[in-house]
Design a protein around this motif. Structure first.
Motif, PDB file in Angstrom:
ATOM      1  N   ARG A  11       0.890  -1.196  -0.227  1.00 31.14           N
ATOM      2  CA  ARG A  11       0.066  -0.111  -0.039  1.00 31.14           C
ATOM      3  C   ARG A  11       0.790   1.434   0.030  1.00 31.14           C
ATOM      4  O   ARG A  11       0.567   2.278  -0.609  1.00 31.14           O
ATOM      5  N   LYS A  12       1.905   1.061   0.755  1.00 27.34           N
ATOM      6  CA  LYS A  12       2.855   2.325   0.851  1.00 27.34           C
ATOM      7  C   LYS A  12       3.408   2.614  -0.512  1.00 27.34           C
ATOM      8  O   LYS A  12       3.492   3.725  -1.106  1.00 27.34           O
ATOM      9  N   ILE A  13       4.052   1.569  -1.160  1.00 25.04           N
ATOM     10  CA  ILE A  13       4.691   1.935  -2.449  1.00 25.04           C
ATOM     11  C   ILE A  13       3.519   2.350  -3.631  1.00 25.04           C
ATOM     12  O   ILE A  13       3.878   3.290  -4.136  1.00 25.04           O
ATOM     13  N   TYR A  14       2.421   1.850  -3.389  1.00 22.74           N
ATOM     14  CA  TYR A  14       1.346   2.252  -4.545  1.00 22.74           C
ATOM     15  C   TYR A  14       1.082   3.606  -4.311  1.00 22.74           C
ATOM     16  O   TYR A  14       0.898   4.467  -5.033  1.00 22.74           O
ATOM     17  N   SER A  15       1.021   4.320  -2.978  1.00 22.52           N
ATOM     18  CA  SER A  15       0.712   5.479  -2.656  1.00 22.52           C
ATOM     19  C   SER A  15       1.819   6.622  -3.158  1.00 22.52           C
ATOM     20  O   SER A  15       1.592   7.603  -3.599  1.00 22.52           O
ATOM     21  N   ILE A  16       3.025   6.081  -2.889  1.00 25.05           N
ATOM     22  CA  ILE A  16       4.280   6.901  -3.425  1.00 25.05           C
ATOM     23  C   ILE A  16       4.454   6.971  -5.028  1.00 25.05           C
ATOM     24  O   ILE A  16       4.810   7.898  -5.352  1.00 25.05           O
ATOM     25  N   ILE A  17       3.981   5.900  -5.557  1.00 22.02           N
ATOM     26  CA  ILE A  17       3.995   5.962  -7.049  1.00 22.02           C
ATOM     27  C   ILE A  17       3.125   6.696  -7.513  1.00 22.02           C
ATOM     28  O   ILE A  17       3.256   7.344  -8.510  1.00 22.02           O
ATOM     29  N   LYS A  18       1.935   7.109  -7.030  1.00 17.81           N
ATOM     30  CA  LYS A  18       0.903   8.084  -7.229  1.00 17.81           C
ATOM     31  C   LYS A  18       1.415   9.376  -7.501  1.00 17.81           C
ATOM     32  O   LYS A  18       1.028  10.112  -8.400  1.00 17.81           O
ATOM     33  N   ILE A  19       2.489   9.778  -6.788  1.00 14.56           N
ATOM     34  CA  ILE A  19       2.864  11.144  -6.945  1.00 14.56           C
ATOM     35  C   ILE A  19       4.240  11.247  -7.996  1.00 14.56           C
ATOM     36  O   ILE A  19       4.880  12.169  -8.372  1.00 14.56           O
ATOM     37  N   PHE A  20       4.656  10.080  -8.720  1.00 14.01           N
ATOM     38  CA  PHE A  20       5.643  10.145  -9.553  1.00 14.01           C
ATOM     39  C   PHE A  20       5.134  11.069 -10.928  1.00 14.01           C
ATOM     40  O   PHE A  20       3.870  10.994 -10.909  1.00 14.01           O
ATOM     41  N   PRO A  21       6.035  11.413 -11.639  1.00 14.81           N
ATOM     42  CA  PRO A  21       5.925  12.318 -12.860  1.00 14.81           C
ATOM     43  C   PRO A  21       4.929  11.247 -13.798  1.00 14.81           C
ATOM     44  O   PRO A  21       5.269  10.189 -13.918  1.00 14.81           O
ATOM     45  N   SER A  22       4.093  12.056 -14.616  1.00 18.32           N
ATOM     46  CA  SER A  22       3.382  11.114 -15.552  1.00 18.32           C
ATOM     47  C   SER A  22       4.241  10.227 -16.438  1.00 18.32           C
ATOM     48  O   SER A  22       3.684   9.196 -17.098  1.00 18.32           O
ATOM     49  N   LYS A  23       5.468  10.776 -16.952  1.00 23.96           N
ATOM     50  CA  LYS A  23       6.249  10.029 -17.988  1.00 23.96           C
ATOM     51  C   LYS A  23       6.830   8.825 -17.458  1.00 23.96           C
ATOM     52  O   LYS A  23       7.249   7.854 -18.131  1.00 23.96           O
ATOM     53  N   GLU A  24       6.810   8.775 -15.931  1.00 25.74           N
ATOM     54  CA  GLU A  24       7.420   7.450 -15.638  1.00 25.74           C
ATOM     55  C   GLU A  24       6.310   6.631 -15.149  1.00 25.74           C
ATOM     56  O   GLU A  24       6.523   5.353 -14.716  1.00 25.74           O
ATOM     57  N   ARG A  25       5.099   6.808 -15.211  1.00 28.06           N
ATOM     58  CA  ARG A  25       3.910   6.090 -14.929  1.00 28.06           C
ATOM     59  C   ARG A  25       3.772   4.584 -15.506  1.00 28.06           C
ATOM     60  O   ARG A  25       3.345   3.918 -14.893  1.00 28.06           O
ATOM     61  N   PHE A  26       4.355   4.619 -16.553  1.00 23.55           N
ATOM     62  CA  PHE A  26       3.817   3.340 -17.284  1.00 23.55           C
ATOM     63  C   PHE A  26       5.445   2.327 -17.395  1.00 23.55           C
ATOM     64  O   PHE A  26       5.504   1.128 -17.246  1.00 23.55           O
ATOM     65  N   GLY A  27       6.601   3.026 -17.444  1.00 16.15           N
ATOM     66  CA  GLY A  27       8.025   1.934 -17.041  1.00 16.15           C
ATOM     67  C   GLY A  27       8.355   1.752 -15.856  1.00 16.15           C
ATOM     68  O   GLY A  27       8.106   0.824 -15.471  1.00 16.15           O
ATOM     69  N   LEU A  28       8.771   2.605 -15.219  1.00 15.32           N
ATOM     70  CA  LEU A  28       9.244   2.457 -13.680  1.00 15.32           C
ATOM     71  C   LEU A  28       8.249   2.112 -12.892  1.00 15.32           C
ATOM     72  O   LEU A  28       8.381   1.336 -11.872  1.00 15.32           O
TER      73      LEU A  28
END
Length: 61
Positions: A11-28
């Motif tokens: 859950r923590k990792i998924y919540s952190i991923i939400k704030i990633f830049p949109s260009k990183e949403r699909f790869g990293l």
């Protein structure tokens, strides 16, 4: 034997991923999500094994 500590990690990792830049949403983020689920799954699988060597094998994975 999937416990609340592993659930918290995912859950923590998924919540952190939400704030990633949109260009990183699909790869990293895809790789991070898969590893976030894989790590606790391997720990749970290892805990269900009978011998120390079997447990360690899953912990190393």
């Amino acid at each position: 034997m999937y416990g609340k500590n592993q659930d918290f990690l995912v859950r923590k990792i998924y919540s952190i991923i939400k704030i990633f830049p949109s260009k990183e949403r699909f790869g990293l983020t895809d790789q991070i999500r898969r590893s976030a689920v894989s790590v606790p799954a391997n720990i749970a699988e290892g805990c269900g094994r009978n011998t120390p060597n079997d447990k360690l094998r899953f912990f190393y994975i």
